[in-house]
Design a protein around this motif. Sequence first.
Motif, short mmCIF file in Angstrom:
data_model
loop_
_atom_site.label_atom_id
_atom_site.label_comp_id
_atom_site.label_asym_id
_atom_site.label_seq_id
_atom_site.Cartn_x
_atom_site.Cartn_y
_atom_site.Cartn_z
N ALA A 205 0.81 4.75 -8.65
CA ALA A 205 -0.12 5.83 -8.85
C ALA A 205 0.46 7.21 -9.33
O ALA A 205 -0.32 8.07 -9.41
N GLY A 206 1.72 7.27 -9.07
CA GLY A 206 2.52 8.47 -9.64
C GLY A 206 2.44 9.76 -8.61
O GLY A 206 2.49 10.87 -8.96
N LEU A 207 2.27 9.35 -7.21
CA LEU A 207 1.98 10.39 -6.31
C LEU A 207 3.40 10.95 -5.74
O LEU A 207 3.64 12.20 -5.32
N VAL A 208 4.41 10.20 -5.97
CA VAL A 208 5.70 10.72 -5.46
C VAL A 208 6.72 9.94 -6.53
O VAL A 208 6.42 9.07 -7.13
N ASP A 209 7.99 10.76 -6.55
CA ASP A 209 8.93 10.60 -7.55
C ASP A 209 10.01 9.67 -6.99
O ASP A 209 11.21 9.73 -7.18
N PHE A 210 9.73 8.88 -6.04
CA PHE A 210 10.59 7.77 -5.19
C PHE A 210 9.97 6.55 -5.08
O PHE A 210 8.81 6.46 -5.08
N ALA A 211 10.77 5.15 -5.14
CA ALA A 211 10.11 4.04 -4.75
C ALA A 211 10.31 3.65 -3.45
O ALA A 211 11.54 4.09 -2.81
N LEU A 212 9.92 2.52 -3.03
CA LEU A 212 10.12 1.89 -1.59
C LEU A 212 10.38 0.62 -1.84
O LEU A 212 9.72 -0.20 -2.57
N ILE A 213 11.13 0.10 -0.71
CA ILE A 213 11.30 -1.23 -0.53
C ILE A 213 11.12 -1.46 1.09
O ILE A 213 11.80 -0.85 1.87
N PRO A 214 9.87 -2.08 1.25
CA PRO A 214 9.49 -2.35 2.92
C PRO A 214 10.26 -3.49 3.35
O PRO A 214 10.93 -4.20 3.00
N HIS A 215 10.06 -3.60 4.88
CA HIS A 215 10.59 -4.65 5.28
C HIS A 215 12.19 -4.70 5.26
O HIS A 215 12.83 -6.04 5.24
N ILE B 90 14.59 5.78 -10.50
CA ILE B 90 14.11 7.10 -9.75
C ILE B 90 14.98 6.40 -8.14
O ILE B 90 15.48 5.18 -7.81
N PRO B 91 15.05 7.54 -7.36
CA PRO B 91 15.64 7.25 -5.97
C PRO B 91 14.78 6.37 -5.10
O PRO B 91 13.43 6.17 -5.39
N VAL B 92 15.35 5.16 -4.25
CA VAL B 92 14.64 4.38 -3.59
C VAL B 92 14.98 4.21 -2.13
O VAL B 92 16.13 4.33 -1.71
N GLY C 253 0.82 -1.34 0.01
CA GLY C 253 -0.17 0.19 0.08
C GLY C 253 0.79 1.28 -0.27
O GLY C 253 0.28 2.22 -0.25
N SER C 254 2.22 1.18 0.67
CA SER C 254 3.10 2.32 0.39
C SER C 254 3.70 2.11 -0.99
O SER C 254 4.09 3.44 -1.45
N MET C 255 4.22 1.19 -1.28
CA MET C 255 4.86 1.12 -2.60
C MET C 255 4.10 1.59 -3.82
O MET C 255 4.78 2.09 -4.85
N VAL C 256 2.78 1.35 -3.72
CA VAL C 256 2.17 1.78 -5.08
C VAL C 256 1.94 3.30 -5.44
O VAL C 256 1.64 3.53 -6.51
N VAL C 257 2.25 4.37 -4.59
CA VAL C 257 2.04 5.44 -4.77
C VAL C 257 3.20 6.21 -5.74
O VAL C 257 3.09 7.21 -6.16
N SER C 258 4.02 5.26 -6.05
CA SER C 258 5.64 5.69 -6.69
C SER C 258 4.94 5.86 -8.21
O SER C 258 4.02 5.25 -8.69
N THR C 259 5.93 6.63 -8.73
CA THR C 259 5.55 6.56 -10.22
C THR C 259 6.02 5.36 -10.94
O THR C 259 5.42 4.73 -11.97
N THR C 260 7.06 4.52 -10.30
CA THR C 260 7.60 3.36 -10.96
C THR C 260 7.70 2.26 -9.78
O THR C 260 8.36 2.86 -8.71
N ILE C 261 7.32 1.21 -9.87
CA ILE C 261 7.35 0.15 -8.81
C ILE C 261 8.13 -1.01 -9.13
O ILE C 261 8.17 -1.41 -10.43
#
Length: 244
Positions: A180-190, A213-215, A133-141
């Motif tokens: 979803a393209g809300l932020v221009d960074f990506a996330l790696i959880p856990h 993009i930055p991660v 749910g956090s990862m999905v807001v990025s421009t690229t997953i």
Amino acid sequence: MKLLLTSNGVSNNSINNALLDLLGKPIAECNALFIPTAIYPHPNGANMAWQAICGKTKSRFCQLGWKSLGVLELTALPSIKKEIWIQDIQAADALLVWGGNVLYLSYWMQQSGLADLLPSLLHKIVYMGMSAGSMVVSTTIGETYSTYPGGSMNALTSENIVFSTPQGEISKFFFTAQGAGLVDFALIPHFENENFPDTSRANAEKWAAKLPIPVYAIDDQTAIKVVDNTIEVISEGRWKLFNF
């Protein structure tokens, strides 16, 4: 825009305080909508969705003491008049987006029309994500899978990537997809969680290098708080920014 992107929900006081700051009032005065969609592709997904809604998970998310809690199922939205479900979102103070399969979640965010609406909604509604749910807001997953996930998803590219684990090297499917393209960074959880070997520091670096993009790699005691264009790391644990 107000986002709180967590790896494992509200896991400590720092993340709780960040949520309160974004809401601008006590949780007991706030109405929330919960989106469980991402969990369904997982084994026993329907049961895990029920556990989350009922507050029976270890992750503090739905059970924070909301004034009211509704369920917004993205797969149902295309069959419902938009003016009906938009009213539910507009009446909410927080949108809670749970974890699971981020490619599936991204697909249904696009198909439901929610992704297009979010930029206009988040001036007053707090978006709180957990894991996928956090990862999905990025421009690229970017996401890894042991086997081809199949099903509905909007993957852009697919390749194999070799990760190191305590049991030796393993090859995994690595997918990128539109978010979803809300932020221009990506996330790696856990991050650096022994239950998620793909997220060891070395493997997270390989993962991050595949994205344009930055991660941010964040552990379960860390969240990313975003207010408009301001990014703040909220952490009582470990995190790392990969910016190649």
